[in-house]
Design an enzyme around this catalytic site. Structure first.
Site, PDB file in Angstrom:
ATOM      1  N   GLY A  12       0.851 -17.618   1.153  1.00  0.00           N
ATOM      2  CA  GLY A  12       0.781 -16.158   1.187  1.00  0.00           C
ATOM      3  C   GLY A  12       2.141 -15.522   0.960  1.00  0.00           C
ATOM      4  O   GLY A  12       3.182 -16.201   0.946  1.00  0.00           O
ATOM      5  N   ASP A  13       2.116 -14.196   0.710  1.00  0.00           N
ATOM      6  CA  ASP A  13       3.343 -13.408   0.531  1.00  0.00           C
ATOM      7  C   ASP A  13       4.172 -13.835  -0.678  1.00  0.00           C
ATOM      8  O   ASP A  13       5.392 -13.726  -0.679  1.00  0.00           O
ATOM      9  CB  ASP A  13       4.220 -13.456   1.807  1.00  0.00           C
ATOM     10  CG  ASP A  13       3.450 -12.979   3.022  1.00  0.00           C
ATOM     11  OD1 ASP A  13       2.623 -12.065   2.875  1.00  0.00           O
ATOM     12  OD2 ASP A  13       3.667 -13.534   4.113  1.00  0.00           O
ATOM     13  N   LYS A  16       1.879 -11.286  -4.649  1.00  0.00           N
ATOM     14  CA  LYS A  16       0.594 -10.998  -5.333  1.00  0.00           C
ATOM     15  C   LYS A  16       0.414  -9.509  -5.561  1.00  0.00           C
ATOM     16  O   LYS A  16      -0.103  -9.088  -6.592  1.00  0.00           O
ATOM     17  CB  LYS A  16      -0.594 -11.515  -4.490  1.00  0.00           C
ATOM     18  CG  LYS A  16      -0.598 -13.006  -4.261  1.00  0.00           C
ATOM     19  CD  LYS A  16      -1.722 -13.421  -3.345  1.00  0.00           C
ATOM     20  CE  LYS A  16      -1.566 -12.918  -1.922  1.00  0.00           C
ATOM     21  NZ  LYS A  16      -0.417 -13.464  -1.193  1.00  0.00           N
ATOM     22  N   GLY A  40      -1.020  -8.351   3.578  1.00  0.00           N
ATOM     23  CA  GLY A  40      -0.012  -7.297   3.489  1.00  0.00           C
ATOM     24  C   GLY A  40       0.602  -7.387   2.113  1.00  0.00           C
ATOM     25  O   GLY A  40       1.346  -8.316   1.827  1.00  0.00           O
ATOM     26  N   HIS A  41       0.211  -6.479   1.220  1.00  0.00           N
ATOM     27  CA  HIS A  41       0.677  -6.531  -0.164  1.00  0.00           C
ATOM     28  C   HIS A  41       1.612  -5.353  -0.430  1.00  0.00           C
ATOM     29  O   HIS A  41       1.229  -4.200  -0.256  1.00  0.00           O
ATOM     30  CB  HIS A  41      -0.523  -6.504  -1.131  1.00  0.00           C
ATOM     31  CG  HIS A  41      -1.410  -7.706  -0.984  1.00  0.00           C
ATOM     32  ND1 HIS A  41      -2.589  -7.864  -1.671  1.00  0.00           N
ATOM     33  CD2 HIS A  41      -1.284  -8.828  -0.230  1.00  0.00           C
ATOM     34  CE1 HIS A  41      -3.140  -9.021  -1.336  1.00  0.00           C
ATOM     35  NE2 HIS A  41      -2.368  -9.616  -0.453  1.00  0.00           N
ATOM     36  N   GLN A 224      -3.770 -13.892   0.956  1.00  0.00           N
ATOM     37  CA  GLN A 224      -3.275 -15.146   1.529  1.00  0.00           C
ATOM     38  C   GLN A 224      -2.871 -16.118   0.400  1.00  0.00           C
ATOM     39  O   GLN A 224      -2.470 -15.648  -0.655  1.00  0.00           O
ATOM     40  CB  GLN A 224      -4.314 -15.777   2.478  1.00  0.00           C
ATOM     41  CG  GLN A 224      -4.526 -15.000   3.769  1.00  0.00           C
ATOM     42  CD  GLN A 224      -5.477 -13.818   3.641  1.00  0.00           C
ATOM     43  OE1 GLN A 224      -6.574 -13.963   3.136  1.00  0.00           O
ATOM     44  NE2 GLN A 224      -5.081 -12.662   4.118  1.00  0.00           N
TER      45      GLN A 224
HETATM   46  P1  GDP Z   1       1.959 -10.539  -1.208  1.00  0.00           P
HETATM   47  O1  GDP Z   1       1.345 -10.614   0.149  1.00  0.00           O
HETATM   48  O2  GDP Z   1       1.763 -11.801  -1.981  1.00  0.00           O
HETATM   49  O3  GDP Z   1       1.560  -9.321  -1.973  1.00  0.00           O
HETATM   50  O4  GDP Z   1       3.529 -10.435  -0.974  1.00  0.00           O
HETATM   51  P2  GDP Z   1       4.277  -9.484   0.100  1.00  0.00           P
HETATM   52  O5  GDP Z   1       4.229  -8.101  -0.391  1.00  0.00           O
HETATM   53  O6  GDP Z   1       3.788  -9.764   1.474  1.00  0.00           O
HETATM   54  O7  GDP Z   1       5.746 -10.078   0.040  1.00  0.00           O
HETATM   55  C1  GDP Z   1       6.453 -10.153  -1.151  1.00  0.00           C
HETATM   56  C2  GDP Z   1       7.751  -9.323  -1.002  1.00  0.00           C
HETATM   57  O8  GDP Z   1       8.638  -9.651  -2.050  1.00  0.00           O
HETATM   58  C3  GDP Z   1       7.526  -7.831  -1.105  1.00  0.00           C
HETATM   59  O9  GDP Z   1       8.455  -7.178  -0.297  1.00  0.00           O
HETATM   60  C4  GDP Z   1       7.803  -7.532  -2.583  1.00  0.00           C
HETATM   61  O10 GDP Z   1       8.240  -6.190  -2.817  1.00  0.00           O
HETATM   62  C5  GDP Z   1       8.917  -8.500  -2.857  1.00  0.00           C
HETATM   63  N1  GDP Z   1       8.991  -9.036  -4.225  1.00  0.00           N
HETATM   64  C6  GDP Z   1       8.000  -9.360  -5.084  1.00  0.00           C
HETATM   65  N2  GDP Z   1       8.510  -9.933  -6.196  1.00  0.00           N
HETATM   66  C7  GDP Z   1       9.853  -9.987  -6.023  1.00  0.00           C
HETATM   67  C8  GDP Z   1      10.942 -10.509  -6.801  1.00  0.00           C
HETATM   68  O11 GDP Z   1      10.772 -11.060  -7.874  1.00  0.00           O
HETATM   69  N3  GDP Z   1      12.189 -10.380  -6.269  1.00  0.00           N
HETATM   70  C9  GDP Z   1      12.424  -9.785  -5.064  1.00  0.00           C
HETATM   71  N4  GDP Z   1      13.669  -9.726  -4.633  1.00  0.00           N
HETATM   72  N5  GDP Z   1      11.427  -9.308  -4.303  1.00  0.00           N
HETATM   73  C10 GDP Z   1      10.163  -9.415  -4.771  1.00  0.00           C
HETATM   74  P1  IMO Z   2      -1.002 -11.967   2.170  1.00  0.00           P
HETATM   75  O1  IMO Z   2      -2.240 -11.547   1.435  1.00  0.00           O
HETATM   76  C1  IMO Z   2       0.819 -14.772   4.950  1.00  0.00           C
HETATM   77  C2  IMO Z   2      -1.675 -16.279   8.203  1.00  0.00           C
HETATM   78  C3  IMO Z   2      -1.366 -15.867   9.641  1.00  0.00           C
HETATM   79  C4  IMO Z   2      -1.811 -17.123  10.363  1.00  0.00           C
HETATM   80  C5  IMO Z   2      -3.040 -17.558   9.592  1.00  0.00           C
HETATM   81  C6  IMO Z   2      -4.367 -17.112  10.183  1.00  0.00           C
HETATM   82  O2  IMO Z   2      -0.083 -10.872   2.523  1.00  0.00           O
HETATM   83  O3  IMO Z   2      -0.349 -13.106   1.482  1.00  0.00           O
HETATM   84  P2  IMO Z   2      -5.638 -14.768  10.280  1.00  0.00           P
HETATM   85  O4  IMO Z   2      -5.241 -13.475  10.910  1.00  0.00           O
HETATM   86  O5  IMO Z   2      -5.929 -14.678   8.832  1.00  0.00           O
HETATM   87  O6  IMO Z   2      -6.730 -15.472  11.043  1.00  0.00           O
HETATM   88  O7  IMO Z   2      -4.333 -15.709  10.454  1.00  0.00           O
HETATM   89  O8  IMO Z   2      -2.902 -16.991   8.292  1.00  0.00           O
HETATM   90  N1  IMO Z   2      -1.898 -15.158   7.251  1.00  0.00           N
HETATM   91  C7  IMO Z   2      -1.024 -14.832   6.298  1.00  0.00           C
HETATM   92  N2  IMO Z   2       0.199 -15.313   6.006  1.00  0.00           N
HETATM   93  N3  IMO Z   2       0.284 -13.811   4.167  1.00  0.00           N
HETATM   94  C8  IMO Z   2      -0.960 -13.335   4.426  1.00  0.00           C
HETATM   95  O9  IMO Z   2      -1.571 -12.477   3.598  1.00  0.00           O
HETATM   96  C9  IMO Z   2      -1.650 -13.812   5.553  1.00  0.00           C
HETATM   97  N4  IMO Z   2      -2.865 -13.543   6.096  1.00  0.00           N
HETATM   98  C10 IMO Z   2      -2.994 -14.397   7.123  1.00  0.00           C
HETATM   99  O10 IMO Z   2       0.007 -15.619   9.803  1.00  0.00           O
HETATM  100  O11 IMO Z   2      -0.835 -18.131  10.224  1.00  0.00           O
HETATM  101 MG    MG Z   3       1.844 -10.368   2.138  1.00  0.00          MG
END
Ligand code: GDP
Ligand code: IMO
Ligand code: MG
Length: 427
Positions: A12-13, A16, A40-41, A224
């Site tokens: 995750g994170d 996306k 959390g996107h 995720q």
């Molecule tokens: P998601 O859950 O997959 O949508 O990712 P998140 O938003 O939780 O976390 C990704 C973080 O990295 C966010 O704060 C984005 O703004 C940031 N981000 C995405 N692509 C890049 C990149 O290429 N470089 C940097 N420095 N930040 C990025």
């Molecule tokens: P995005 O879409 C990262 C993790 C939680 C925990 C496990 C189970 O932003 O990538 P849950 O509440 O789903 O039962 O938690 O999954 N988790 C994530 N980790 N990014 C996420 O979403 C997540 N959604 C759940 O931290 O370990």
């Molecule tokens: Mg996220």
């Protein structure tokens, strides 16, 4: 490619949200197929930053239809909070822009309660987001869940809620030693949500099928990542849905012949929030340096993300289980400044080197990462506009990722903004 899924290839994170936003420009529909507001996107548009949890990232465009498919779990309270947040920022959320599957499960207050209580009662807690995701999917599988089509029918909702409250209160009081819930209070609050939800709810499988048949382009937005998948993740340290490409069909009600491609998003390193194994985790100063430079703090829970080296065993496993057609590598800019960068290219296990992720966590604990060392690159990575402008060492790194996984790297992200995106091959 006219219908494709954007998936997290790690824990995750991976970015996306940014990639969905970038790729959404050329599609007509953006569809979530699993998960809920545990996601959390983050999307950066110009100088504005948007945090989305449940609503598909396509909502930031005026002309996209967004769908929450039947595989999602929806907390009405969180949904309306997110709608208010967006509307306060000038983004309209109307039934012309957002539809909700009548088969999607509703997250109820007892799901959130149970999530937190069961976490406390476990010997090894999972570190869930506490949003009621697991308990809601549990009720779905147990066949006691309340779906959107049930919530919006007062008589059905009343009956199903009464049955649920009776059982949940037994559990709350007798097992968890907690306070019982009040039926009337919940019925009143959720009936009010139901009224507001009616215009958004329909059979989205029918709508989606018709749109695809009419030649519309669809992006399925994953939440995720592969290693949080209920079947292929680091079970039990996973979420409760199928985050891999297979989830698209069951989570939206279309067949596999209607999904043309699968785009895996991976960070140039690895992060994880919550508990569970992480073979390439760095618990030293380098890990802290990556966390600091990459701003690795969770969007949903505010927890620090654990950081480690890129693990190609994970990406290869993702490529296999989701049939990835393309890879996107994000945060190449974050690693800039490191002298040497390690990449895991196998696990030493039982005197052999394996390149797949084992099912058993006990086996995984015995796996010792095998690393390849790469020379680092400089800050010019963040300002590169084309692949050729990327530092040579970053190019070598990216080429190794493609070679090891057998999947081309089609996009490289060098910063959070839309224009910090290098398209290597059109998707
Ligand atoms: P998601 O859950 O997959 O949508 O990712 P998140 O938003 O939780 O976390 C990704 C973080 O990295 C966010 O704060 C984005 O703004 C940031 N981000 C995405 N692509 C890049 C990149 O290429 N470089 C940097 N420095 N930040 C990025
Ligand atoms: P995005 O879409 C990262 C993790 C939680 C925990 C496990 C189970 O932003 O990538 P849950 O509440 O789903 O039962 O938690 O999954 N988790 C994530 N980790 N990014 C996420 O979403 C997540 N959604 C759940 O931290 O370990
Ligand atoms: Mg996220």
């Amino acid at each position: 490619m006219s219908t494709f899924v954007v998936l997290g290839a790690q824990w995750g994170d991976e970015g996306k949200g940014k990639m969905t936003d970038f790729l959404a420009e050329s599609v007509d529909l953006v569809v979530r197929f699993q998960g809920g507001n545990n996601a959390g996107h983050t999307v950066v548009v110009g100088e504005s930053k948007y945090m989305l949890h449940l609503i598909p990232s396509g909502i930031l465009y005026d002309d996209k239809l967004n769908i929450l498919g039947n595989g999602t779990v929806i907390d009405p309270e969180a949904l309306f909070k997110e709608i208010n947040y967006l509307e306060n920022l000038g983004i309209s959320v109307t039934p012309e822009k957002l539809l909700i599957s009548d088969r999607a499960q509703v997250i109820m207050p007892y799901h959130r309660l149970m999530d937190n209580l069961s976490e406390k009662s476990r010997t090894d807690s999972i570190g869930t987001t506490g949003k009621g995701i697991g308990p809601s999917y549990t009720d779905k599988a147990e066949r006691s869940g309340i779906r959107m089509c049930d919530l919006i029918k007062p008589v059905v909702f009343k009956r199903k809620l009464a049955e649920n409250i009776k059982i949940k209160n037994e559990l709350l009081v007798k097992i968890y030693n907690a306070e019982p819930l009040d039926f009337d209070e919940i019925y009143k609050e959720y009936s009010a949500y139901a009224e507001k939800l009616i215009p958004f709810v329909q059979d989205t499988s029918v709508r989606l099928y018709d749109e695809i048949k009419a030649g519309k382009k669809v992006l399925f937005e994953g939440a995720q990542g592969m290693l949080l998948d209920i079947d292929y993740g680091t079970y039990p340290f996973v979420t409760s849905s199928n985050t891999i490409a297979g989830g698209v069909c069951t989570g939206t009600g279309i067949g596999p012949t209607m999904v043309n491609g699968a785009v895996g998003v991976a960070k140039a390193y690895t992060t994880r929030v919550g508990e569970g194994p992480f073979p390439t985790e760095l618990t030293d100063a380098t890990g802290d340096w990556i966390r600091e430079k990459g701003g690795e703090v969770g969007v949903t829970t505010g927890r620090d993300r654990r950081c480690g080296w890129l693990d190609l065993v994970i990406l290869k496993t993702s490529a296999r289980v989701s049939g990835l057609t393309n890879l996107v590598v994000t945060k190449i800019d974050t690693l800039a400044g490191l002298d040497k960068i390690e990449v895991c290219v196998g696990y030493k296990f039982n005197n052999k080197v394996i390149d797949y992720f084992p099912a058993s966590l006990e086996d995984l604990a015995e796996c010792e990462p095998v690393y390849e060392t790469f020379d680092g690159w400089g800050e010019e990575a963040a300002i590169a506009k084309t692949y050729d402008e990327l530092p040579k060492n970053a190019q070598i790194y990216l080429e190794r990722i493609a070679e090891f996984t057998g999947v081309e790297v089609s996009i490289v992200s060098v910063g959070p903004k839309r224009d910090q995106t290098i398209v290597v091959n059109e998707i």
